[in-house]
Motif scaffolding. Structure first.
Motif, PDB file in Angstrom:
ATOM      1  N   HIS A  47      37.893  54.079 -47.147  1.00 30.86           N
ATOM      2  CA  HIS A  47      38.257  54.068 -48.553  1.00 30.86           C
ATOM      3  C   HIS A  47      39.096  52.884 -48.937  1.00 30.86           C
ATOM      4  O   HIS A  47      38.879  52.449 -50.087  1.00 30.86           O
ATOM      5  N   HIS A  48      39.839  52.363 -48.020  1.00 31.18           N
ATOM      6  CA  HIS A  48      40.753  51.225 -48.249  1.00 31.18           C
ATOM      7  C   HIS A  48      40.368  50.353 -47.251  1.00 31.18           C
ATOM      8  O   HIS A  48      40.759  50.500 -45.864  1.00 31.18           O
ATOM      9  N   ASN A  49      39.769  49.046 -47.506  1.00 27.36           N
ATOM     10  CA  ASN A  49      39.676  48.301 -46.433  1.00 27.36           C
ATOM     11  C   ASN A  49      40.646  47.118 -46.428  1.00 27.36           C
ATOM     12  O   ASN A  49      41.001  46.146 -47.379  1.00 27.36           O
ATOM     13  N   LEU A  50      41.474  47.380 -45.498  1.00 24.45           N
ATOM     14  CA  LEU A  50      42.642  46.623 -45.277  1.00 24.45           C
ATOM     15  C   LEU A  50      42.515  45.224 -44.243  1.00 24.45           C
ATOM     16  O   LEU A  50      41.983  45.329 -43.267  1.00 24.45           O
TER      17      LEU A  50
ATOM     18  N   VAL B 271      38.343  56.808 -53.724  1.00 26.75           N
ATOM     19  CA  VAL B 271      39.246  57.742 -53.876  1.00 26.75           C
ATOM     20  C   VAL B 271      40.272  57.695 -54.855  1.00 26.75           C
ATOM     21  O   VAL B 271      40.844  56.554 -55.090  1.00 26.75           O
ATOM     22  N   ALA B 272      40.193  58.735 -55.759  1.00 31.64           N
ATOM     23  CA  ALA B 272      41.310  58.827 -56.737  1.00 31.64           C
ATOM     24  C   ALA B 272      42.417  59.651 -56.305  1.00 31.64           C
ATOM     25  O   ALA B 272      42.547  60.755 -56.450  1.00 31.64           O
TER      26      ALA B 272
ATOM     27  N   SER C  77      43.163  62.452 -46.992  1.00 30.21           N
ATOM     28  CA  SER C  77      42.697  62.221 -45.669  1.00 30.21           C
ATOM     29  C   SER C  77      43.204  60.795 -44.950  1.00 30.21           C
ATOM     30  O   SER C  77      43.648  60.702 -43.926  1.00 30.21           O
ATOM     31  N   HIS C  78      42.736  59.717 -45.887  1.00 29.02           N
ATOM     32  CA  HIS C  78      43.100  58.390 -45.472  1.00 29.02           C
ATOM     33  C   HIS C  78      44.627  58.172 -45.193  1.00 29.02           C
ATOM     34  O   HIS C  78      45.066  57.687 -44.394  1.00 29.02           O
TER      35      HIS C  78
ATOM     36  N   GLU D 221      46.622  57.198 -41.829  1.00 31.37           N
ATOM     37  CA  GLU D 221      47.089  56.139 -41.866  1.00 31.37           C
ATOM     38  C   GLU D 221      48.758  56.465 -41.431  1.00 31.37           C
ATOM     39  O   GLU D 221      49.486  55.912 -40.519  1.00 31.37           O
ATOM     40  N   ILE D 222      49.356  57.451 -41.981  1.00 29.31           N
ATOM     41  CA  ILE D 222      50.655  57.741 -41.406  1.00 29.31           C
ATOM     42  C   ILE D 222      50.667  58.226 -40.075  1.00 29.31           C
ATOM     43  O   ILE D 222      51.667  57.776 -39.381  1.00 29.31           O
TER      44      ILE D 222
END
Length: 466
Positions: free
Chosen positions: A18-21, A38-39, A250-251, A255-256
């Protein structure tokens, strides 16, 4: 273990989904290529309520700081205090803060963010009641000491809690708004204290603590703190509470958990861990900014501004009300700009303003500009403290930086009344010199952190130190 840590950091930097880091060499940090589909809401009612709860802490912090300024003459008259005795009353707040600051990081890590708020309210409300009903100087000082202990922990706690519950897009804004309430607490004391008896003012100051006791029943614990103790179900429940029941958390949860787990693999969480090479720059930067800001005279100006206005030939009531209005306007401006311009530019402007206005104050007691400059950037060191250190050493870093800042604040607060008798011009020139040093430190050492998650910031720091 070192290899495990590097692999965990790389996973955080390179995770696709969802996030492309991506790691950005030019900006020395982690960027976001694609926000994905994802909102996740930046604001929910529970997030607002949680922020309000933290704001009660900082408003009370401001009440404790601002109390001595409008009440100085009446307390001295009613209780027969000398200048030295009232200086002790004013500065003992900082002594209590030193005690609280020394354990602030560890106690919030040990008990959690919410339980620590419960504990602090006992000291906060008890301190004000001791002041309100005192018949002797020792009880007055004991109440002030109790408030100082609360302040030593609460200012750190509020910044940490808000930074850990908010998203990256509003973290700076929410944190500075919460800390901005410190200025409102000071302003409340300045304005209301000009009209009511000092005992009544002490009773009114218990309101933030009583309100927070009620709100604590409805807010979640910090997700990062829950992850640290492997309370995964509570972590996910807290994120859903903060982001909305239908949000895909979920993301963020993964991540955390990944980052906290990577820290466990190589750190024993001892106090000496903060002195490792990879943390030294952040520690020196945050501690240095806090120390220099306090040596710039903010505690003295806040505690004794009423007396300063009188000595400058200005009505204390008019001066304090004008000061409150100035702090409010500048604070709102800072909250509006922090997530647009960033932390570093505002801290530079604040340091430059403190330097220039201290110089002007030394010449003409131009105090309103000084407090306005502090309102713009005075809260930023604590925001940086919450952003730059990972959770495994955040407690140690918080205790050290908080203690150093409060110690220098106490020194300035205690000796100010004597120094201003020595030279009302010279003392402000000294404050100006320290503010100038703070500007240089900020320009050369403070990194920019806007627009990045806490995990991204710390992963980029870890990556650059390898």
């Amino acid at each position: 273990m070192e290899q495990q840590r590097k692999e965990a950091t790389e996973r955080l930097l390179s995770r696709q989904g969802h996030h492309n880091l991506v790691y950005n060499e030019e900006n020395d940090g982690v960027g976001v290529e694609d926000e994905g589909l994802v909102a996740v809401s930046n604001f929910t009612s529970i997030l607002g309520l949680s922020t309000l709860t933290a704001a009660c802490i900082t408003f009370g912090f401001g009440c404790a700081i601002g109390y001595s300024s409008p009440t100085q003459s009446s307390i001295m008259e009613d209780l027969g205090l000398s200048v030295a005795e009232f200086s002790l009353f004013g500065s003992i707040l900082s002594i209590g803060s030193l005690i609280g600051a020394a354990i602030s990081g560890k106690i919030t890590d040990l008990f959690g963010r919410k339980p620590t708020m419960w504990i602090l309210n006992l000291f906060y409300i008890g301190g004000w009641l001791a002041i309100a009903f005192t018949k002797a100087p020792w009880l007055l000082n004991l109440g002030r000491l109790s408030l100082g202990f609360t302040n030593g922990i609460s200012n750190y706690l509020a910044s940490i809690y808000v930074a850990e519950i908010t998203t990256k897009n509003v973290r700076g804004r929410f944190t500075i708004i919460v800390q901005f309430l410190t200025g409102w607490g000071v302003s409340f004391m300045f304005v209301v204290g000009s009209f009511v008896h000092w005992r009544t003012l002490a009773l009114l100051a218990t309101i933030p603590g009583l309100l927070q006791l009620l709100l604590l029943f409805f807010i979640p614990e910090s997700p990062q703190w829950l992850a640290k103790f492997d309370r995964e179900k509570e972590l996910e429940a807290a994120l859903l509470c903060l982001r909305g029941d239908k949000a895909d958390i979920s993301h963020e949860a993964t991540e955390i958990k990944d980052y906290v787990e990577s820290l466990k693999s190589f750190s024993s969480e001892g106090i000496l861990d903060i002195f490792q090479k990879k943390y030294v720059r952040q520690l020196l930067t945050v501690a240095g900014v806090l120390v220099l800001m306090n040596l710039g005279g903010i505690n003295a100006l806040t505690y004794y501004s009423g007396a300063i206005f009188v000595s400058a030939g200005v009505s204390s009531m008019v001066g304090l009300i004008t000061l409150a209005a100035t702090q409010t306007v500048i604070g709102i401006l800072g909250a509006t700009l922090i997530d647009k311009l960033g932390r570093r530019p505002l801290l530079l402007v604040s340091s430059a303003g403190l330097c220039f206005s201290s110089f002007l104050t030394g010449v003409s007691f131009f105090l309103k500009m000084y407090m306005g400059s502090y309102a713009l950037g005075g809260v930023l060191p604590l925001l940086l403290l919450s952003e730059l250190f990972p959770i495994n050493v955040k407690g140690s870093a918080g205790s050290i930086c908080n203690f150093m800042g409060n110690f220098t604040g106490w020194v300035v607060a205690y000796y100010f009344n004597f120094l201003i008798e020595w030279s009302s011009t010279g003392i402000f020139f000294i404050f100006s010199a320290f503010s100038s040093a703070n500007f240089i430190l900020t320009a050369t050492m403070v990194p920019e952190t806007k627009g990045r998650t806490l995990e991204e910031i710390r992963a980029s720091i870890t990556h650059s130190s390898d």
